[in-house]
Design a protein around this motif. Structure first.
Motif, PDB file in Angstrom:
ATOM      1  N   THR A  31     -14.986  19.274  18.094  1.00 52.89           N
ATOM      2  CA  THR A  31     -16.137  18.576  18.646  1.00 52.89           C
ATOM      3  C   THR A  31     -16.068  18.452  20.156  1.00 52.89           C
ATOM      4  O   THR A  31     -15.001  18.495  20.757  1.00 52.89           O
ATOM      5  N   SER A  32     -17.222  18.265  20.730  1.00 54.26           N
ATOM      6  CA  SER A  32     -17.333  17.937  22.151  1.00 54.26           C
ATOM      7  C   SER A  32     -17.576  16.437  22.258  1.00 54.26           C
ATOM      8  O   SER A  32     -17.782  15.754  21.261  1.00 54.26           O
ATOM      9  N   TRP A  38     -20.422  15.311  17.403  1.00 55.60           N
ATOM     10  CA  TRP A  38     -19.964  14.390  16.359  1.00 55.60           C
ATOM     11  C   TRP A  38     -20.705  14.669  15.060  1.00 55.60           C
ATOM     12  O   TRP A  38     -20.092  14.775  14.002  1.00 55.60           O
ATOM     13  N   GLY A  41     -19.615  17.918  13.415  1.00 58.94           N
ATOM     14  CA  GLY A  41     -18.355  17.747  12.707  1.00 58.94           C
ATOM     15  C   GLY A  41     -18.515  16.968  11.422  1.00 58.94           C
ATOM     16  O   GLY A  41     -17.968  17.327  10.381  1.00 58.94           O
ATOM     17  N   TYR A  50     -10.975  16.395  17.339  1.00 57.30           N
ATOM     18  CA  TYR A  50     -11.648  15.741  18.453  1.00 57.30           C
ATOM     19  C   TYR A  50     -10.626  15.375  19.522  1.00 57.30           C
ATOM     20  O   TYR A  50      -9.441  15.297  19.266  1.00 57.30           O
ATOM     21  N   TYR A  51     -11.134  15.133  20.739  1.00 56.20           N
ATOM     22  CA  TYR A  51     -10.286  14.755  21.863  1.00 56.20           C
ATOM     23  C   TYR A  51     -10.060  13.247  21.808  1.00 56.20           C
ATOM     24  O   TYR A  51     -10.980  12.455  21.984  1.00 56.20           O
ATOM     25  N   GLN A  54     -10.727  10.449  25.029  1.00 57.82           N
ATOM     26  CA  GLN A  54     -12.010  10.428  25.730  1.00 57.82           C
ATOM     27  C   GLN A  54     -12.458   9.027  26.125  1.00 57.82           C
ATOM     28  O   GLN A  54     -13.272   8.874  27.023  1.00 57.82           O
ATOM     29  N   PHE A  72     -14.440   7.668  14.810  1.00 57.64           N
ATOM     30  CA  PHE A  72     -13.968   8.899  14.193  1.00 57.64           C
ATOM     31  C   PHE A  72     -13.419   8.613  12.795  1.00 57.64           C
ATOM     32  O   PHE A  72     -12.530   7.771  12.654  1.00 57.64           O
ATOM     33  N   TRP A  76     -10.306  12.947  10.336  1.00 58.89           N
ATOM     34  CA  TRP A  76     -10.428  13.843  11.483  1.00 58.89           C
ATOM     35  C   TRP A  76      -9.111  13.863  12.245  1.00 58.89           C
ATOM     36  O   TRP A  76      -8.347  12.904  12.243  1.00 58.89           O
ATOM     37  N   GLY A  78      -7.161  13.934  15.707  1.00 61.27           N
ATOM     38  CA  GLY A  78      -7.279  13.659  17.133  1.00 61.27           C
ATOM     39  C   GLY A  78      -6.151  14.318  17.904  1.00 61.27           C
ATOM     40  O   GLY A  78      -4.998  14.295  17.492  1.00 61.27           O
TER      41      GLY A  78
END
Length: 84
Positions: A31-32, A38, A41, A50-51, A54, A72, A76, A78
């Protein structure tokens, strides 16, 4: 040994619905930052990365207000700066 299939689906400008449908049909999504990535995903139902860094969680504005678990799903994956 099998090589997974990798595909690219170029779309034109203004075709957000098609882009989201393509993301939703993917087995895995990176994801961005933002709601579009979001939802892509979330709708994919597969592995989502995901990052994790952020949000600056220790910033006084965010302190006690933002929880990663609110944003999240726990399944998922991270990844933070130290893991790249």
């Amino acid at each position: 040994f099998q090589v997974p299939t990798l595909g690219f689906a170029p779309t034109g400008a203004g075709e957000a619905a098609m882009d989201l449908a393509i993301l939703a049909s993917c087995d895995h999504v990176i994801t961005s930052l933002g709601t579009f990535g979001w939802w892509g995903g979330y709708l994919s139902g597969g592995t989502v990365i995901y990052y994790k860094d952020q949000f600056q969680l220790d910033h006084p504005f965010h302190l006690g207000k933002i929880l990663l678990s609110d944003h999240f799903p726990e399944e998922w994956v991270g990844i933070s700066d130290g893991e790249l």
